[in-house]
Design a protein around this motif. Sequence first.
Motif, PDB file in Angstrom:
ATOM      1  N   ILE A 165       0.854  -1.196   0.000  1.00  0.00           N
ATOM      2  CA  ILE A 165       0.000   0.000   0.000  1.00  0.00           C
ATOM      3  C   ILE A 165       0.883   1.237   0.000  1.00  0.00           C
ATOM      4  N   ILE A 166       0.667   2.108  -0.978  1.00  0.00           N
ATOM      5  CA  ILE A 166       1.360   3.393  -1.043  1.00  0.00           C
ATOM      6  C   ILE A 166       0.323   4.494  -0.862  1.00  0.00           C
ATOM      7  N   GLY A 167       0.553   5.362   0.101  1.00  0.00           N
ATOM      8  CA  GLY A 167      -0.380   6.459   0.367  1.00  0.00           C
ATOM      9  C   GLY A 167       0.102   7.763  -0.236  1.00  0.00           C
ATOM     10  N   VAL A 168      -0.836   8.543  -0.742  1.00  0.00           N
ATOM     11  CA  VAL A 168      -0.543   9.877  -1.268  1.00  0.00           C
ATOM     12  C   VAL A 168      -1.399  10.876  -0.506  1.00  0.00           C
ATOM     13  N   TRP A 169      -0.744  11.810   0.179  1.00  0.00           N
ATOM     14  CA  TRP A 169      -1.476  12.859   0.895  1.00  0.00           C
ATOM     15  C   TRP A 169      -1.511  14.095   0.018  1.00  0.00           C
ATOM     16  N   GLY A 170      -2.720  14.538  -0.312  1.00  0.00           N
ATOM     17  CA  GLY A 170      -2.884  15.713  -1.167  1.00  0.00           C
ATOM     18  C   GLY A 170      -3.809  15.428  -2.326  1.00  0.00           C
ATOM     19  N   ASP A 171      -4.893  16.211  -2.446  1.00  0.00           N
ATOM     20  CA  ASP A 171      -5.875  15.984  -3.513  1.00  0.00           C
ATOM     21  C   ASP A 171      -5.844  17.075  -4.581  1.00  0.00           C
ATOM     22  N   GLY A 172      -4.697  17.768  -4.689  1.00  0.00           N
ATOM     23  CA  GLY A 172      -4.537  18.783  -5.720  1.00  0.00           C
ATOM     24  C   GLY A 172      -3.864  18.225  -6.969  1.00  0.00           C
ATOM     25  N   ASN A 173      -3.357  19.121  -7.807  1.00  0.00           N
ATOM     26  CA  ASN A 173      -2.747  18.701  -9.073  1.00  0.00           C
ATOM     27  C   ASN A 173      -1.571  17.756  -8.874  1.00  0.00           C
ATOM     28  N   SER A 218     -10.000   2.879  11.101  1.00  0.00           N
ATOM     29  CA  SER A 218      -9.141   2.372  12.167  1.00  0.00           C
ATOM     30  C   SER A 218      -8.367   1.151  11.665  1.00  0.00           C
ATOM     31  N   GLY A 219      -7.087   1.136  11.952  1.00  0.00           N
ATOM     32  CA  GLY A 219      -6.259  -0.001  11.572  1.00  0.00           C
ATOM     33  C   GLY A 219      -5.601   0.107  10.209  1.00  0.00           C
ATOM     34  N   LEU A 220      -5.968   1.124   9.429  1.00  0.00           N
ATOM     35  CA  LEU A 220      -5.360   1.281   8.105  1.00  0.00           C
ATOM     36  C   LEU A 220      -3.943   1.827   8.238  1.00  0.00           C
ATOM     37  N   THR A 221      -3.010   1.205   7.555  1.00  0.00           N
ATOM     38  CA  THR A 221      -1.630   1.703   7.501  1.00  0.00           C
ATOM     39  C   THR A 221      -1.142   1.657   6.055  1.00  0.00           C
ATOM     40  N   VAL A 222      -0.042   2.367   5.808  1.00  0.00           N
ATOM     41  CA  VAL A 222       0.571   2.353   4.484  1.00  0.00           C
ATOM     42  C   VAL A 222       2.032   1.946   4.644  1.00  0.00           C
ATOM     43  N   ASP A 223       2.590   1.343   3.608  1.00  0.00           N
ATOM     44  CA  ASP A 223       3.999   0.954   3.644  1.00  0.00           C
ATOM     45  C   ASP A 223       4.910   2.138   3.354  1.00  0.00           C
ATOM     46  N   HIS A 224       4.458   3.009   2.462  1.00  0.00           N
ATOM     47  CA  HIS A 224       5.227   4.192   2.077  1.00  0.00           C
ATOM     48  C   HIS A 224       4.241   5.322   1.781  1.00  0.00           C
ATOM     49  N   ALA A 225       4.764   6.536   1.684  1.00  0.00           N
ATOM     50  CA  ALA A 225       3.846   7.665   1.464  1.00  0.00           C
ATOM     51  C   ALA A 225       4.521   8.795   0.706  1.00  0.00           C
ATOM     52  N   PHE A 226       3.673   9.558   0.008  1.00  0.00           N
ATOM     53  CA  PHE A 226       4.103  10.762  -0.709  1.00  0.00           C
ATOM     54  C   PHE A 226       3.300  11.941  -0.170  1.00  0.00           C
ATOM     55  N   GLU A 227       3.999  12.991   0.218  1.00  0.00           N
ATOM     56  CA  GLU A 227       3.343  14.217   0.687  1.00  0.00           C
ATOM     57  C   GLU A 227       3.285  15.202  -0.457  1.00  0.00           C
ATOM     58  N   CYS A 228       2.076  15.568  -0.887  1.00  0.00           N
ATOM     59  CA  CYS A 228       1.870  16.471  -2.028  1.00  0.00           C
ATOM     60  C   CYS A 228       0.959  17.628  -1.637  1.00  0.00           C
ATOM     61  N   VAL A 229       1.070  18.075  -0.409  1.00  0.00           N
ATOM     62  CA  VAL A 229       0.177  19.117   0.100  1.00  0.00           C
ATOM     63  C   VAL A 229       0.822  20.496  -0.016  1.00  0.00           C
ATOM     64  N   GLY A 230       1.959  20.676   0.626  1.00  0.00           N
ATOM     65  CA  GLY A 230       2.644  21.954   0.576  1.00  0.00           C
ATOM     66  C   GLY A 230       2.027  22.993   1.487  1.00  0.00           C
ATOM     67  N   ILE A 241       1.111  11.269   8.153  1.00  0.00           N
ATOM     68  CA  ILE A 241       1.842  10.190   7.486  1.00  0.00           C
ATOM     69  C   ILE A 241       2.676   9.413   8.500  1.00  0.00           C
ATOM     70  N   ILE A 242       3.380  10.130   9.365  1.00  0.00           N
ATOM     71  CA  ILE A 242       4.208   9.479  10.382  1.00  0.00           C
ATOM     72  C   ILE A 242       3.358   8.571  11.271  1.00  0.00           C
ATOM     73  N   ASP A 243       2.128   8.990  11.549  1.00  0.00           N
ATOM     74  CA  ASP A 243       1.225   8.178  12.372  1.00  0.00           C
ATOM     75  C   ASP A 243       0.783   6.905  11.654  1.00  0.00           C
ATOM     76  N   TYR A 244       0.554   6.991  10.351  1.00  0.00           N
ATOM     77  CA  TYR A 244      -0.081   5.880   9.630  1.00  0.00           C
ATOM     78  C   TYR A 244       0.901   4.998   8.848  1.00  0.00           C
ATOM     79  N   ILE A 245       2.153   5.390   8.780  1.00  0.00           N
ATOM     80  CA  ILE A 245       3.105   4.596   8.005  1.00  0.00           C
ATOM     81  C   ILE A 245       3.662   3.457   8.849  1.00  0.00           C
ATOM     82  N   GLU A 246       3.948   2.350   8.190  1.00  0.00           N
ATOM     83  CA  GLU A 246       4.549   1.202   8.859  1.00  0.00           C
ATOM     84  C   GLU A 246       6.032   1.486   9.162  1.00  0.00           C
ATOM     85  N   PRO A 247       6.596   0.791  10.164  1.00  0.00           N
ATOM     86  CA  PRO A 247       8.017   0.978  10.457  1.00  0.00           C
ATOM     87  C   PRO A 247       8.902   0.756   9.236  1.00  0.00           C
ATOM     88  N   GLU A 248       9.930   1.567   9.146  1.00  0.00           N
ATOM     89  CA  GLU A 248      10.921   1.542   8.067  1.00  0.00           C
ATOM     90  C   GLU A 248      10.334   1.874   6.698  1.00  0.00           C
TER      91      GLU A 248
END
Length: 340
Positions: A165-173, A218-230, A241-248
């Motif tokens: 699971i890869i998470g992307v934070w940000g719903d803009g362009n 509740s319980g959802l996590t991501v393996d990696h993440a991209f921050e696209c908010v700014g 992201i730090i809260d929901y990402i898996e270790p390492e």
Amino acid sequence: MINTIYRLVAPKLFEEGYEEVFLEDNVVIRPTHLSICQADQRYYNGSRDPGILAKKLPLVLIHECIGEVIKDNTETFSSGDMVVIIPNTPTEYDHIISENYLKSSKFRSSDFNGFMQDYIISSPDRLIKLPLNINKKVASFTELVSVSVHAITKFSKISHNRKNIIGVWGDGNLGYITSLLLTVFFPDSKVIVFGTNDEKLNMFSFVDKTFKINEIPSGLTVDHAFECVGGRKSQIAINQIIDYIEPEGTVSILGVSEYPIQINTRMILEKGISVFGSSRSGKEDFINTMRIFKNHPIILSYLENIISNVFKIRYLTDINEAFERDFNSNFGKTILIWDK
């Protein structure tokens, strides 16, 4: 040769000017389609630090552009070829540091004049020929797509192999383009987008799931993440992201903020999270972007969906109108059809 340029001399004030250019071993391009970026808007609205504005202005804006080759003294291109112009201009090569991070590199619409000109003079190595029949409006913001390509390419090299699971934070362009490309780079991974606006999130039909940031199950996590908010809100995004990402896991930061932000370094250490930033792109990223356009034409169709405004530019007042409309748009790219 005398070229006409259109400079921002003060916030919201453009002025026509003239500049002598020398052809030498260069290519003459007539810009046809340009796209407004958030960086352009920060100059236009005067939202950058006053000291930076005083240093940078007057400045010709826009670093997302395609154009038609008029003349090529190097015989690399033919007259009539459509090309995308790379705004990053390196002056040296480093076998470790990419061209877009070298302090000596210059960037159009920041370190020197951008693309709002009657003609653009460029060395041939900063040009890439466009595929035939490509949607020129989409092609105009190839640079922004290449920024995401650059970030994902770096991510591919440094992240571990568990990418369920890869998470992307940000719903803009930027979030839209990055999550779209992730489905190409990692077709076996689930891509989940986290945002704040239902209407925007509905645009992300190509990802596996979308969630509003205050409605994450509740319980959802991501393996990696991209921050696209700014901006200031990137602080909220990165800490979530730090809260929901898996270790390492690996976090890619793409959003630009004019102000320092606070992040939870304690949990970064406790989880062993890798955090890296990326900015702009280089020629190799443009080449990879063109390859993606060619091999995955569906990408172009999805990118058409984020074109929100199209303006034909004939007069200085048209430029102001385009920037004002773009600033007040909730989502999408503003395209300028350059008819100067």
